[in-house]
Enzyme design. Structure first.
Site, PDB file in Angstrom:
ATOM      1  N   ASP A   1      -3.794  42.426  21.951  1.00  0.00           N
ATOM      2  CA  ASP A   1      -2.561  42.149  21.178  1.00  0.00           C
ATOM      3  C   ASP A   1      -2.290  43.121  20.150  1.00  0.00           C
ATOM      4  O   ASP A   1      -1.728  43.134  19.004  1.00  0.00           O
ATOM      5  CB  ASP A   1      -2.749  40.742  20.473  1.00  0.00           C
ATOM      6  CG  ASP A   1      -3.966  40.774  19.855  1.00  0.00           C
ATOM      7  OD1 ASP A   1      -4.642  41.438  19.641  1.00  0.00           O
ATOM      8  OD2 ASP A   1      -4.239  39.460  19.178  1.00  0.00           O
ATOM      9  N   SER A   2      -3.427  44.256  20.109  1.00  0.00           N
ATOM     10  CA  SER A   2      -2.892  45.513  19.333  1.00  0.00           C
ATOM     11  C   SER A   2      -1.690  46.252  19.604  1.00  0.00           C
ATOM     12  O   SER A   2      -1.207  46.902  19.148  1.00  0.00           O
ATOM     13  CB  SER A   2      -4.186  46.294  19.625  1.00  0.00           C
ATOM     14  OG  SER A   2      -4.409  46.617  20.763  1.00  0.00           O
TER      15      SER A   2
ATOM     16  N   ASP B   1      -5.005  39.619  26.222  1.00  0.00           N
ATOM     17  CA  ASP B   1      -5.254  38.855  24.967  1.00  0.00           C
ATOM     18  C   ASP B   1      -4.337  37.703  24.944  1.00  0.00           C
ATOM     19  O   ASP B   1      -3.243  37.753  25.241  1.00  0.00           O
ATOM     20  CB  ASP B   1      -5.221  39.645  23.793  1.00  0.00           C
ATOM     21  CG  ASP B   1      -6.118  40.174  23.197  1.00  0.00           C
ATOM     22  OD1 ASP B   1      -7.453  39.642  23.484  1.00  0.00           O
ATOM     23  OD2 ASP B   1      -6.097  41.340  22.401  1.00  0.00           O
TER      24      ASP B   1
ATOM     25  N   LYS C   1      -8.612  37.047  27.019  1.00  0.00           N
ATOM     26  CA  LYS C   1      -9.543  37.260  26.176  1.00  0.00           C
ATOM     27  C   LYS C   1      -9.172  36.451  25.024  1.00  0.00           C
ATOM     28  O   LYS C   1      -7.928  36.197  24.677  1.00  0.00           O
ATOM     29  CB  LYS C   1      -9.690  38.653  25.680  1.00  0.00           C
ATOM     30  CG  LYS C   1     -10.585  38.734  24.492  1.00  0.00           C
ATOM     31  CD  LYS C   1     -10.907  40.465  24.288  1.00  0.00           C
ATOM     32  CE  LYS C   1      -9.947  41.101  23.374  1.00  0.00           C
ATOM     33  NZ  LYS C   1      -9.598  40.840  22.341  1.00  0.00           N
TER      34      LYS C   1
ATOM     35  N   GLU D   1      -9.903  35.124  20.803  1.00  0.00           N
ATOM     36  CA  GLU D   1     -10.787  35.283  19.398  1.00  0.00           C
ATOM     37  C   GLU D   1     -11.517  33.935  18.784  1.00  0.00           C
ATOM     38  O   GLU D   1     -10.648  32.912  18.709  1.00  0.00           O
ATOM     39  CB  GLU D   1     -10.081  36.203  18.517  1.00  0.00           C
ATOM     40  CG  GLU D   1      -9.708  37.460  18.802  1.00  0.00           C
ATOM     41  CD  GLU D   1      -8.538  38.206  17.808  1.00  0.00           C
ATOM     42  OE1 GLU D   1      -8.845  37.545  16.611  1.00  0.00           O
ATOM     43  OE2 GLU D   1      -8.173  39.168  18.088  1.00  0.00           O
TER      44      GLU D   1
ATOM     45  N   GLU E   1     -16.565  43.152  17.346  1.00  0.00           N
ATOM     46  CA  GLU E   1     -15.844  44.344  16.582  1.00  0.00           C
ATOM     47  C   GLU E   1     -16.468  44.328  15.363  1.00  0.00           C
ATOM     48  O   GLU E   1     -16.552  43.361  14.498  1.00  0.00           O
ATOM     49  CB  GLU E   1     -14.346  43.971  16.490  1.00  0.00           C
ATOM     50  CG  GLU E   1     -13.436  44.717  15.809  1.00  0.00           C
ATOM     51  CD  GLU E   1     -12.015  44.622  16.333  1.00  0.00           C
ATOM     52  OE1 GLU E   1     -11.557  43.591  17.072  1.00  0.00           O
ATOM     53  OE2 GLU E   1     -11.127  45.254  15.554  1.00  0.00           O
TER      54      GLU E   1
HETATM   55  O1  KIV Z   1      -6.292  43.873  20.694  1.00  0.00           O
HETATM   56  C1  KIV Z   1      -6.952  44.536  20.850  1.00  0.00           C
HETATM   57  O2  KIV Z   1      -6.800  45.951  21.051  1.00  0.00           O
HETATM   58  C2  KIV Z   1      -8.562  44.258  21.004  1.00  0.00           C
HETATM   59  C3  KIV Z   1      -9.468  45.573  21.024  1.00  0.00           C
HETATM   60  C4  KIV Z   1      -9.530  45.999  19.764  1.00  0.00           C
HETATM   61  C5  KIV Z   1     -10.821  44.914  21.322  1.00  0.00           C
HETATM   62  O3  KIV Z   1      -8.598  43.149  20.947  1.00  0.00           O
END
Ligand code: KIV
Length: 274
Positions: free
Chosen positions: A54-55, A93, A123, A125, A192
């Site tokens: 989600d970056s 994510d 994924k 969090e 992280e």
């Molecule tokens: O969203 C992302 O890119 C991440 C990484 C920083 C692990 O969760």
């Protein structure tokens, strides 16, 4: 220049293969990608895991945080990546607001990512606070990767992007959460921005692979955001980031060169014309 040595063969990477890599002490390479063309190169290079992170909210959409990203946007990015990838395991994510405090929504969101994008897993969090969502998604046979330490979807709770779990209480909570996620059935864990000693301790205690970003070299693998490690974004310089290229300069130079050629009428020349 060091050359990538993709692990053993070119069969598709599975969550079981990652477990095997951990058992054998073979480090796992993971990198983000958000679009077809980049994912094709990353996969060709022999990446084990591609994370549609989600970056994307930051590096693709220009938002300050990961919070605004929608499920539809994530599915768009993920399906573009999936079309490009032949070998890597592709994990996506679950965006903010699509799983916290609502396990039914978590399952529905994860199912959409698997069905509409063709992802290989998701994924999420958080630790004990998202346990019900993790368990419900896992119960549908969807592989789940945990994410602890600095969890950017909770940035307004933390207040800063500084190193997490430096104090004993927070480190203990992180260890407890990591064990809980493993017991629930997560196939792996991202940690992280935590102290290297804690990362090493965690990887030593868990049977599932622990992939670090700013978690030192004692974990089972590493993940970076592709725009950061390629030096596309030259403003982001955390200590953990190693830049493997300076694409900001390369692209800037190419763009200036092109503008110059257009203005001077050097481009197109005769051989570039019909
Ligand atoms: O969203 C992302 O890119 C991440 C990484 C920083 C692990 O969760």
């Amino acid at each position: 220049m060091s050359v990538a040595t993709p692990s053993s063969d070119y069969k598709r990477i599975t969550t079981h293969r990652l477990q095997e890599m951990k058992r054998k002490g073979e480090k796992i390479a993971m990198l983000t990608a958000y679009d077809f063309s980049m994912a094709r190169i990353v996969d060709e290079g022999g990446m084990d895991v591609i994370l549609v992170g989600d970056s994307a909210s930051n590096v693709m959409a220009g938002n300050e945080t990961t919070l605004p990203l929608t499920l539809e946007q994530m599915i768009y990015h993920a399906s573009s990546v999936i079309r490009a990838v032949r070998r890597a395991l592709v994990i996506v994510d679950l965006p903010f607001g699509y799983y916290q405090g609502n396990s039914k929504l978590a399952l529905d969101s994860a199912v959409r990512i698997m069905k509409e994008a063709g992802a290989h897993g998701v994924k999420m969090e958080g630790g004990s606070e998202i346990k019900d969502s993790v368990v419900r998604v896992l119960s549908a046979g969807i592989p789940v990767m945990g994410h602890l330490g600095l969890t950017p979807q909770s940035i307004y709770k933390f207040g800063t992007y500084s190193v997490r779990a430096k104090e004993e209480a927070e480190a203990n909570k992180l260890l407890e959460d990591a064990h809980l996620l493993q017991e629930c059935g997560c196939f792996g864990l991202v940690v992280e921005k935590i102290p290297a000693a804690l990362g090493q301790q965690l990887a030593g205690q868990l049977q599932i692979p622990v992939i670090g970003i700013g978690a030192g070299g004692g974990v089972d693998g590493q993940v970076l955001v592709i725009h950061d490690m390629l030096g596309i974004n030259n403003e982001f310089k955390p200590r953990f980031l190693r830049k493997y290229a300076d694409l900001h300069s390369v692209i800037l130079q190419a763009v200036s060169h092109y503008i110059g050629d257009v203005k001077s009428q050097d481009f197109p020349n005769q051989s570039e014309s019909y």
